[in-house]
Design an enzyme around this catalytic site. Structure first.
Site, PDB file in Angstrom:
ATOM      1  N   HIS A   1      -7.617  -2.712  -3.778  1.00 22.01           N
ATOM      2  CA  HIS A   1      -6.128  -2.083  -4.450  1.00 22.01           C
ATOM      3  C   HIS A   1      -5.758  -3.229  -5.320  1.00 22.01           C
ATOM      4  O   HIS A   1      -5.157  -3.236  -6.621  1.00 22.01           O
ATOM      5  CB  HIS A   1      -5.241  -1.709  -3.344  1.00 22.01           C
ATOM      6  CG  HIS A   1      -5.570  -0.517  -2.803  1.00 22.01           C
ATOM      7  ND1 HIS A   1      -5.670   0.716  -3.553  1.00 22.01           N
ATOM      8  CD2 HIS A   1      -5.899  -0.297  -1.562  1.00 22.01           C
ATOM      9  CE1 HIS A   1      -5.885   1.782  -2.645  1.00 22.01           C
ATOM     10  NE2 HIS A   1      -6.034   1.187  -1.596  1.00 22.01           N
TER      11      HIS A   1
ATOM     12  N   HIS B   1       0.897  -1.252  -0.026  1.00 23.26           N
ATOM     13  CA  HIS B   1      -0.037  -0.198   0.064  1.00 23.26           C
ATOM     14  C   HIS B   1       0.860   1.169  -0.065  1.00 23.26           C
ATOM     15  O   HIS B   1       0.450   2.234  -0.891  1.00 23.26           O
ATOM     16  CB  HIS B   1      -0.918   0.000   1.094  1.00 23.26           C
ATOM     17  CG  HIS B   1      -1.916   1.136   1.180  1.00 23.26           C
ATOM     18  ND1 HIS B   1      -1.623   2.459   1.619  1.00 23.26           N
ATOM     19  CD2 HIS B   1      -3.289   0.933   0.795  1.00 23.26           C
ATOM     20  CE1 HIS B   1      -2.689   3.187   1.212  1.00 23.26           C
ATOM     21  NE2 HIS B   1      -3.786   2.248   1.005  1.00 23.26           N
TER      22      HIS B   1
END
Length: 296
Positions: A243, A181
């Site tokens: 994501h 991330h």
């Protein structure tokens, strides 16, 4: 020189994590009650049903390792909690979950972070848990377990696990790109340290992040310089959520798959979060065990 670089990257981060984790262990002083232990698993969260298998796996591992201790869940992401609530699924924030556990009469709570690095959300979790630990008439002790890469030895251990879970049909001249991330927080430097460890084992394994200083464009340049024609894309996040499915493996032109494909690199996305692999999840489980052992 490389060892010094690794130490310079990790030392300030690990010191911060150690100080914060220690600060959350202060328990209530005075008359002791009958011990009632509980576990609170805290993740960023996910709204994707297909990604929930990662959390189910780690919950099953926790219950198998520590039978008889009640397990609760909390998500740190307000956005994810609100999205789930619209569909009738309600998850607590860590603060609400702790308040409920206090009301249920728990005296000792091990809060286990399921984050990857000790970024902002982990720091906030520790500070808020510390506040609960200091309340009069509440918990006698609240301890927060390290995230996946909370200690230096975790990096070496996770590297070994990653090497094992790479698809068997991947060839040595093909790349593996892990999607982290990332963050603007200083702890994001752990991703660079992670890539250092990985490349000592295999120079064609890379770590890139959505945020921070390891963008996919930089990794693409390296792949092209090395004339790499195929890359396996793997999430380096606990779940293969939005994501992984959109930013990494999606069909939109700014996804990692599209960016690399346009550069002539064939991509093979692996939609499986790190918490789905027992070898990696075991690191979180052991951090939790360290906290539970301190209650004794």
């Amino acid at each position: 020189m490389m060892v010094k670089l690794k130490t310079m990257l990790l030392l300030p981060i690990l010191l911060i994590v150690l100080l914060l984790a220690t600060s959350a262990t202060a328990g209530q002083q005075g008359r002791k009650r009958t011990m009632k232990k509980g576990i609170l698993l805290v993740a960023f969260g996910t709204s994707r049903p297909e990604a929930q298998s990662a959390f189910r796996n780690i919950e099953n591992m926790v219950k198998a390792a520590y039978p008889g201790i009640p397990v609760r869940w909390a998500y740190t992401s307000e956005m994810v909690r609100k999205k789930l609530a619209k569909g009738g699924v309600y998850l607590d924030s860590p603060e609400v979950a702790l308040a409920k556990m206090m009301d249920e009469g728990f005296t000792h709570v091990a809060v286990q972070s399921l984050h990857t690095i000790a970024g902002k959300e982990f720091h906030d979790l520790v500070k808020n848990a510390r506040a609960f630990a200091q309340m009069n008439g509440g918990f006698e002790s609240v301890l927060v377990g390290y995230p996946l890469l909370g200690k230096e030895e975790d990096l070496a251990r996770v590297v070994e696990a990653i090497i094992k879970i790479i698809p068997n049909d991947r060839k040595k001249h093909e790349a593996v790109v892990l999607m982290g991330h990332g963050s603007t927080h200083i702890s994001s430097a752990v991703y660079a340290a992670m890539m250092f460890y990985l490349q000592l084992k295999d120079p064609n394994i890379f770590v890139s992040t959505i945020k921070g200083s390891l963008p996919i464009e930089d990794i693409k340049k390296i792949l092209l310089q090395k004339n790499i024609k195929k890359a396996y894309l793997m999430p380096f996040m606990s779940v293969a959520g939005v994501h992984a499915r959109n930013d990494m493996a999606g069909d939109q032109k700014d996804s990692w798959k599209s960016i690399l494909t346009q550069a002539g690199i064939t991509c093979v996305p692996i939609l499986k979060g790190t918490a789905e692999y027992n070898e990696i999840a075991a690191v979180w489980i052991d951090h939790l065990g360290e906290m539970l052992a301190r209650f004794e």
